[in-house]
Scaffold this active site. Structure first.
Site, mmCIF file in Angstrom:
data_model
loop_
_atom_site.group_PDB
_atom_site.id
_atom_site.type_symbol
_atom_site.label_atom_id
_atom_site.label_comp_id
_atom_site.label_asym_id
_atom_site.label_seq_id
_atom_site.Cartn_x
_atom_site.Cartn_y
_atom_site.Cartn_z
ATOM 1 N N GLY A 154 6.688 -5.457 6.470
ATOM 2 C CA GLY A 154 7.626 -5.484 7.585
ATOM 3 C C GLY A 154 7.483 -4.256 8.461
ATOM 4 N N TYR A 180 15.647 -5.736 13.839
ATOM 5 C CA TYR A 180 15.365 -5.621 12.407
ATOM 6 C C TYR A 180 16.427 -6.358 11.579
ATOM 7 C CZ TYR A 180 14.274 -3.283 7.950
ATOM 8 O OH TYR A 180 13.942 -3.009 6.639
ATOM 9 N N ASN A 224 0.798 -1.234 0.000
ATOM 10 C CA ASN A 224 0.000 0.000 0.000
ATOM 11 C C ASN A 224 0.823 1.274 0.000
ATOM 12 O OD1 ASN A 224 0.656 -1.004 2.641
ATOM 13 N ND2 ASN A 224 -0.645 0.587 3.540
ATOM 14 N N ARG A 225 2.142 1.187 0.196
ATOM 15 C CA ARG A 225 2.956 2.402 0.180
ATOM 16 C C ARG A 225 4.418 2.054 -0.062
ATOM 17 N NH1 ARG A 225 1.864 1.989 5.989
ATOM 18 N NH2 ARG A 225 3.800 1.463 7.067
#
Length: 234
Positions: A77, A140, A11-12
């Site tokens: 993520g 991460y 979506n982005r």
């Protein structure tokens, strides 16, 4: 020939650029998103990949709409950056659960259809941080490094079924996250990048689309850096 493509977190940012690249090539593109409003032009399904039931439901909706997923791009993520001594168990586990375990869920579900078809393309979006390391991003980095071992294991496991697994490892990309940095932070980051600039999301998308194309049919288990030289040698 139009294929059924799924981009998680489409979506982005990088995910949206990837979704647009496949759509522009004539593929049928579905995206998952967790919050907000999805962009128009795609079959969008709200899905939190930390929830196995939501993943199963999303795939059912996508398969009903455009058939079994032939190309999966696992992009969704999160980050929860913090120095080790301040990082909570929840900070660590949440990132691993989304970035690594969530990827396991969406890949495993996609492979149901790929095994039947005896073909498929899977591209995992990692990060230069997964190979280079980054202070304050141990959670991460661990999650993104884990994707490499995951993809290479599956490349060996399922190569005989004509399913390829590859990893794209972006560096710093011109997205909302980097645009929020101040001038001094930007200067310090770009000083580390041999090409001296951020990547554009379209540059990441082009590499992903290549790995999903017939031109890359003999590439599997690869880690492709798109990082301006930041992580070379790692």
């Amino acid at each position: 020939m139009s294929r059924s493509v799924l981009v998680t977190g489409g979506n982005r940012g990088i995910g949206l650029a990837i979704a647009r690249a496949f759509a522009d090539a004539g593929d049928q593109v579905a995206i998952t998103y967790r919050s907000g409003e999805p962009p128009s032009g795609f079959f969008a399904v709200r899905c939190d990949i930390t929830d196995a039931e939501q993943v199963e439901q999303a795939y059912k909706e996508i398969e009903d709409h455009q058939g079994p997923v032939e190309v999966l791009v696992a992009n969704a993520g999160i980050t929860r950056d913090q120095l080790l001594m301040r990082m909570t168990e929840e900070d660590f586990s949440a990132v691993i659960e989304t970035n690594l375990t969530g990827t396991f869920r969406v890949v495993k579900r996609a492979n149901r259809g790929m095994l039947r078809a005896r073909k498929g393309r899977v591209v995992l979006i990692s990060s230069v941080v997964g190979l280079l390391g980054s202070a304050g991003q141990a959670n991460y980095a661990a999650s993104k490094a884990g994707l490499v071992g995951f993809a290479r294991s599956l490349a060996r496991e399922l190569g005989s079924r004509n399913i390829t697994f590859n990893v794209v490892s972006p560096g710093f990309v011109d997205t909302d996250m980097t645009q929020a940095l101040n001038e001094e932070q930007t200067k310090n980051i770009l000083a580390q990048v041999p090409l001296g600039r951020y990547a554009q999301p379209d540059e990441i998308a082009a590499t992903v689309r290549f790995l999903a194309s017939d031109d890359a049919s003999y590439i599997t288990g690869a880690v492709i850096p798109v990082d301006g030289g930041l992580g070379m040698g790692h």
